[in-house]
Design an enzyme around this catalytic site. Structure first.
Site, mmCIF file in Angstrom:
data_model
loop_
_atom_site.group_PDB
_atom_site.id
_atom_site.type_symbol
_atom_site.label_atom_id
_atom_site.label_comp_id
_atom_site.label_asym_id
_atom_site.label_seq_id
_atom_site.Cartn_x
_atom_site.Cartn_y
_atom_site.Cartn_z
ATOM 1 N N SER A 138 0.828 -1.206 0.000
ATOM 2 C CA SER A 138 0.000 0.000 0.000
ATOM 3 C C SER A 138 0.865 1.259 0.000
ATOM 4 O O SER A 138 0.333 2.366 0.004
ATOM 5 C CB SER A 138 -0.921 0.010 1.225
ATOM 6 N N HIS A 142 -40.064 23.687 -10.650
ATOM 7 C CA HIS A 142 -40.160 22.860 -11.856
ATOM 8 C C HIS A 142 -39.372 23.466 -13.017
ATOM 9 O O HIS A 142 -39.684 23.217 -14.185
ATOM 10 C CB HIS A 142 -41.620 22.645 -12.288
ATOM 11 N N SER A 174 -13.663 25.976 -27.777
ATOM 12 C CA SER A 174 -13.821 24.741 -28.528
ATOM 13 C C SER A 174 -12.685 24.631 -29.522
ATOM 14 O O SER A 174 -12.221 25.623 -30.079
ATOM 15 C CB SER A 174 -15.160 24.763 -29.258
ATOM 16 N N LYS A 176 -17.294 29.512 -29.538
ATOM 17 C CA LYS A 176 -17.737 28.936 -28.266
ATOM 18 C C LYS A 176 -16.980 29.432 -27.049
ATOM 19 O O LYS A 176 -15.788 29.680 -27.086
ATOM 20 C CB LYS A 176 -17.581 27.412 -28.319
ATOM 21 N N ASN A 208 -17.180 27.841 -23.263
ATOM 22 C CA ASN A 208 -17.836 26.734 -22.563
ATOM 23 C C ASN A 208 -17.620 26.788 -21.049
ATOM 24 O O ASN A 208 -16.559 27.181 -20.582
ATOM 25 C CB ASN A 208 -17.315 25.398 -23.099
ATOM 26 N N GLU A 253 -19.080 22.492 -15.310
ATOM 27 C CA GLU A 253 -19.502 21.136 -15.669
ATOM 28 C C GLU A 253 -18.708 20.083 -14.897
ATOM 29 O O GLU A 253 -19.258 19.094 -14.404
ATOM 30 C CB GLU A 253 -19.323 20.898 -17.171
ATOM 31 N N LYS A 307 -8.316 3.533 2.338
ATOM 32 C CA LYS A 307 -7.579 4.790 2.181
ATOM 33 C C LYS A 307 -7.785 5.470 0.834
ATOM 34 O O LYS A 307 -8.008 6.689 0.773
ATOM 35 C CB LYS A 307 -6.092 4.538 2.435
HETATM 36 N N1 ARG Z 1 -1.305 -1.438 5.419
HETATM 37 C C1 ARG Z 1 -2.243 -1.954 6.372
HETATM 38 C C2 ARG Z 1 -3.562 -1.208 6.225
HETATM 39 O O1 ARG Z 1 -3.587 -0.249 5.547
HETATM 40 C C3 ARG Z 1 -1.710 -1.763 7.734
HETATM 41 C C4 ARG Z 1 -2.184 -2.771 8.712
HETATM 42 C C5 ARG Z 1 -1.655 -4.098 8.342
HETATM 43 N N2 ARG Z 1 -1.968 -5.065 9.335
HETATM 44 C C6 ARG Z 1 -1.851 -6.352 9.124
HETATM 45 N N3 ARG Z 1 -2.160 -7.130 10.084
HETATM 46 N N4 ARG Z 1 -1.421 -6.857 7.994
HETATM 47 O O2 ARG Z 1 -4.571 -1.587 6.786
#
Ligand code: ARG
Length: 461
Positions: free
Chosen positions: A25, A158, A279, A285, A287, A292, A327
Site C-alpha cells: 500500500s 419545476h 472549442s 464557443k 464553454n 460542468e 484509504k
Molecule cells: N497497510 C495496512 C492497512 O492499511 C496496515 C495494517 C496491516 N496489518 C496487518 N495485520 N497486515 O490496513
C-alpha cells in the site's frame, strides 16, 4: 534485494513477487507519513512515561523520527514494495538510523491500531482544510449577495418561472447548504477524534501502557472503549464520505445553475474568460467546463462512499486486510472536494451577473400572478375564487400577448369588481418581492439581515 520480513521468524519461504505487489500500500499510504510519525512520537513518549522505554531510547526515537519526517518532506525517502506500507517503511528507516532502539518503537502496538490512528489524524486535518475552503466559498456567495441586494430575478419551481426573488436571496440559499455542510463536518469530527492507539492487534496489550496519556499528547478528547472495535471501526471514514457526498451534491447543484445561467437561453451570467474554455472546432464557443466538471466530480465522491461501505459490509471482527482498501476512496474524495472548492470560489467571485436580463426575465411570465390573486384576497375575495379569476386573466393575456400590469383597470373589473386603482402598484415586481416579509422570505430587509447573519457566522467584518 530481498529483505527479511518483520514476520520472517515463522516463515520458510520468501514472499512471491506478485503477492508483494498485490498487498503493498506504500504507493498510496505514503501520504500518511507525517501522521504516522506524529502518532509514533506520542506512542514512544507514552512508553517512556510508563517506564517501558528508557529516556535515552525515547529521545533517540523522537530525534530519528523527526529526521525521517524531513527526509520525506524533502522527497528523499526511498520506498520499496517489499516493505508493504508506510508503517514498516518508517520503522525500517528508524532502525537503520538509530539501531536497536528503533526496534522498540512497536512495543505494545500493532499496525492495526497504528493505521486506524493515522487515518483519524489525516482526516482530522483534512476536515479542517475542507471546512476552511467551504467558508471561502460561502464568503464569495455572501460578497455577491451584498452587491445584488437590489437585483430582481425569477425564482423557479419545476424550472418554470414562479415568483420574483432577489438574486441575493437565491445566493444565500447556497450559503445555507454550505453552512450545513460545515456543521456536518464538525459533527463528524467528534467521531473521528477518538484514539484507537493502545488497542494493539485487537485485544489490548499485556504491557502497562497509558492510553489516556497518549490521547492527551495527540489531542484526542476520547479513547476508543473497546479494543476490537478500535481496530475494526471505519465508521468515522464512512461518515466523512457521507458528509463529502452531500457537499459534492450541493456543489453540483450550484454548478448546474451556473451552466444553465451561462446559456444564451438564460443569459443570466457572463463566465469570466479565465474560468471558461473554448472549442477546438467552433470558434464562437465559450464553454462552462469548470462548472460542468464541478457538477460531474460528484460521481467520484459518491463512488468513494459506496466503495468504502461495500468494503466494510459483512467484515467479521476485528481487523481484516480488506480495511487497507479504506484509504484510496478517502484520499480521492478529499482531493476531489478540495480541488473543486479551490476553483469554484474564485470563479464565483469573478462571475458577472446580467442584472437587466434577470429583471426582464422576472417581468415576463406572470410571476406576479400570485400577488394579483392575493390582492383580491385583501379585498375579501376567497383565495380559491381569486386563483380562478387570475387564471382567466392570465389566459386572456397569453392570447393578447400582454402582461398583467398592461391590462386596463376597466378590463380587470370585468373579471372582478374587487379590483381598484391601487392594483397596478400592488403587482409591480419590486412590490411583489418586498411583500414577502414572512420569516425566511425574499423581502430586501430580511435578506439584508440574512447577509449580516451570514457574515457573523463566517466571522467576516
Ligand atoms: N497497510 C495496512 C492497512 O492499511 C496496515 C495494517 C496491516 N496489518 C496487518 N495485520 N497486515 O490496513
Amino acid at each position: 534485494m530481498k529483505r527479511k520480513k518483520p514476520w520472517g521468524g515463522r516463515f520458510g519461504a520468501e514472499t512471491h513477487g506478485q503477492v508483494e505487489a498485490f498487498t503493498a500500500s506504500i504507493h498510496f499510504d505514503l501520504r500518511l507519513a507525517p501522521h504516522d510519525i506524529t502518532g509514533s512520537i506520542a506512542h514512544a513518549r507514552m512508553l517512556g512515561k510508563c517506564g517501558i522505554l528508557s529516556r535515552a531510547e525515547v529521545e533517540a526515537i523522537v530525534t530519528g523520527l523527526g529526521e525521517i519526517r524531513e527526509e520525506i518532506a524533502r522527497g528523499e525517502f526511498r520506498t520499496d514494495p517489499a516493505l508493504e506500507d508506510i508503517h514498516m517503511h518508517i520503522e525500517r528507516r528508524l532502525t537503520e538510523k538509530i539501531g536497536q532502539a528503533g526496534g522498540k518503537l512497536h512495543t505494545g502496538r500493532s499496525r492495526n491500531d497504528q493505521v486506524a490512528l493515522d487515518l483519524r489524524l489525516y482526516l482530522r486535518e483534512a476536515i479542517g482544510q475542507i471546512r476552511d475552503r467551504i467558508r471561502t466559498l460561502q464568503a464569495a456567495l455572501v460578497a455577491k449577495a451584498e452587491v445584488h441586494l437590489g437585483t430582481v430575478m425569477p425564482g423557479y419551481t419545476h424550472l418554470q418561472r414562479a415568483q420574483p426573488i432577489l438574486l441575493a436571496h437565491h445566493l444565500l440559499a447556497y450559503f445555507e447548504m454550505f453552512q450545513r455542510d460545515r456543521e456536518r463536518l464538525a459533527d463528524c469530527l467528534a467521531r473521528v477524534n477518538v484514539l484507537p492507539l493502545g488497542a494493539g492487534a485487537l485485544a489490548g496489550t499485556t504491557l502497562p501502557i497509558d492510553r489516556a496519556y497518549a490521547a492527551r499528547l495527540l489531542n484526542f478528547p476520547k479513547i476508543a472503549a473497546n479494543s476490537e472495535d478500535a481496530v475494526a471501526d471505519r465508521d468515522f471514514a464512512v461518515e466523512f464520505l457521507a458528509c463529502g457526498a452531500i457537499l459534492a451534491m450541493h456543489i453540483s447543484r450550484l454548478a448546474e445553475e451556473l451552466v444553465l445561467w451561462a446559456t444564451a437561453e438564460f443569459g443570466f451570467i457572463e463566465l469570466p474568460d479565465a474560468f471558461a474554455t473554448g472549442s477546438s472546432m467552433m470558434p464562437q464557443k465559450k464553454n462552462p467546463d469548470v462548472a460542468e466538471l464541478a457538477r460531474g466530480k460528484a460521481g467520484r465522491v459518491y463512488g468513494a462512499l459506496l466503495a468504502l461501505l461495500t468494503v466494510l459490509k459483512g467484515l467479521p471482527l476485528s481487523y481484516n486486510r480488506d480495511l487497507q482498501e479504506d484509504k484510496e476512496p478517502v484520499f480521492e474524495a478529499v482531493d476531489t472536494i478540495q480541488q473543486t472548492l479551490d476553483v469554484l470560489s474564485p470563479m464565483l467571485g469573478a462571475i458577472k451577473f446580467h442584472t437587466e436580463r434577470m429583471r426582464s426575465a422576472a417581468a415576463d411570465g406572470f410571476l406576479n400572478a400570485t400577488d394579483l390573486a392575493e390582492y383580491l384576497v385583501t379585498k375579501g375575495v376567497p383565495f380559491r375564487e381569486a386563483h380562478e379569476t387570475v387564471g382567466r386573466i392570465v389566459r386572456e393575456c397569453l392570447e393578447s400577448r400582454q402582461r398583467l400590469e398592461d391590462v386596463p383597470l376597466p378590463r380587470l373589473r370585468h373579471f372582478s369588481r374587487a379590483f381598484e386603482a391601487d392594483v397596478l402598484k400592488y403587482i409591480r415586481l419590486e412590490a411583489c418581492v418586498e411583500r414577502r416579509r414572512s420569516a425566511g422570505g425574499t423581502n430586501s430587509r430580511l435578506v439584508g439581515e440574512a447577509i449580516r447573519r451570514a457574515k457573523r457566522a463566517l466571522r467576516l467584518p
